[in-house]
Design an enzyme around this catalytic site. Structure first.
Site, mmCIF file in Angstrom:
data_model
loop_
_atom_site.group_PDB
_atom_site.id
_atom_site.type_symbol
_atom_site.label_atom_id
_atom_site.label_comp_id
_atom_site.label_asym_id
_atom_site.label_seq_id
_atom_site.Cartn_x
_atom_site.Cartn_y
_atom_site.Cartn_z
ATOM 1 N N GLU A 127 20.667 -17.566 -94.837
ATOM 2 C CA GLU A 127 20.063 -18.974 -94.748
ATOM 3 C C GLU A 127 18.811 -19.077 -94.041
ATOM 4 O O GLU A 127 17.856 -19.724 -94.640
ATOM 5 C CB GLU A 127 20.980 -19.740 -94.012
ATOM 6 C CG GLU A 127 20.761 -21.260 -93.938
ATOM 7 C CD GLU A 127 20.923 -22.010 -95.498
ATOM 8 O OE1 GLU A 127 20.611 -23.067 -95.484
ATOM 9 O OE2 GLU A 127 21.785 -21.283 -96.207
ATOM 10 N N CYS A 157 -8.358 -5.286 -78.318
ATOM 11 C CA CYS A 157 -7.876 -4.662 -79.527
ATOM 12 C C CYS A 157 -6.944 -5.359 -80.396
ATOM 13 O O CYS A 157 -6.549 -5.109 -81.589
ATOM 14 C CB CYS A 157 -7.132 -3.231 -78.795
ATOM 15 S SG CYS A 157 -5.823 -3.537 -77.712
#
Length: 204
Positions: free
Chosen positions: A168, A124
């Site tokens: 950042e 799956c």
């Protein structure tokens, strides 16, 4: 000549790799090459490291990494994938599945005696991972259960995405910088992971 097994069917091939229909078939010698071995080691290390960070909850989540090979286009590179339903912090390199870019099983991890559970290939999950590789042309796709990520989805249950800027770390995402806004899609959970494939395509 080398022999390999694809979904239990033996195929004999004459070269390191060859194209067959839409996928690449790899020889046994390539499957045992340094590149494949090192990628398995990386996946094993990430499983243990992410477990200690709380990103993989023992049997939950999965690590998939493509085997980098300059002579093979990224879309055809094979994929190393951790098994489903096993303790990620106890995995070793031989516990990894190896799949073609089309999702065919090229190598299956050996079964272990009790108390280890039989490995599963997460049928799956594989289509979802392949879709992510297709959309992003990524070198790795990681399915984690990070607590912070789960909590972020609960702050606003109706939100379709998490937005962040002036951080950042954003520059680590291709095409983004400190001043840009990064939007991480939030997809509603389902009982079966395979159902996410359509939602992932829409979110992208």
């Amino acid at each position: 000549m080398g022999t390999m097994k694809t979904n239990g069917v033996a195929a004999t091939i004459e070269s390191q790799s060859m194209m067959h229909d839409s996928f690449t078939i790899f020889s046994q010698s390539y499957m045992e090459s340094k590149g494949v071995s090192e990628t398995k080691d990386i996946a094993e290390e990430l499983c243990r490291h992410f477990y200690t960070l709380g990103w993989l909850s023992s049997t939950g989540g999965s690590i998939t990494v493509k085997v980098h090979e300059d002579s093979i286009p990224r879309q055809h590179q094979i994929i190393v994938m951790s098994a489903s339903g096993v303790q990620k912090e106890r995995m070793v390199a031989e516990d990894m599945y190896v799949l073609s870019s089309d999702g065919f099983i090229l190598s299956t991890p050996p079964s272990k005696s009790y108390p280890y559970q039989p490995p599963k290939c997460i049928d799956c999950c594989a289509p979802l991972f392949r879709k992510a590789y297709e959309i992003c042309n990524a070198g790795a796709v990681i399915h984690s259960h990070g607590m912070v990520a789960c909590l972020l989805t609960l702050i606003n249950p109706f939100a379709k995405g998490f937005r962040i800027t002036h951080m950042e770390m954003i520059k680590g995402i291709q095409g983004h910088g400190y001043h840009d806004e990064l939007v991480v899609p939030i997809i509603e959970n389902t009982a079966h992971l395979g159902e996410f494939t359509e939602y992932l395509t829409e979110a992208a």
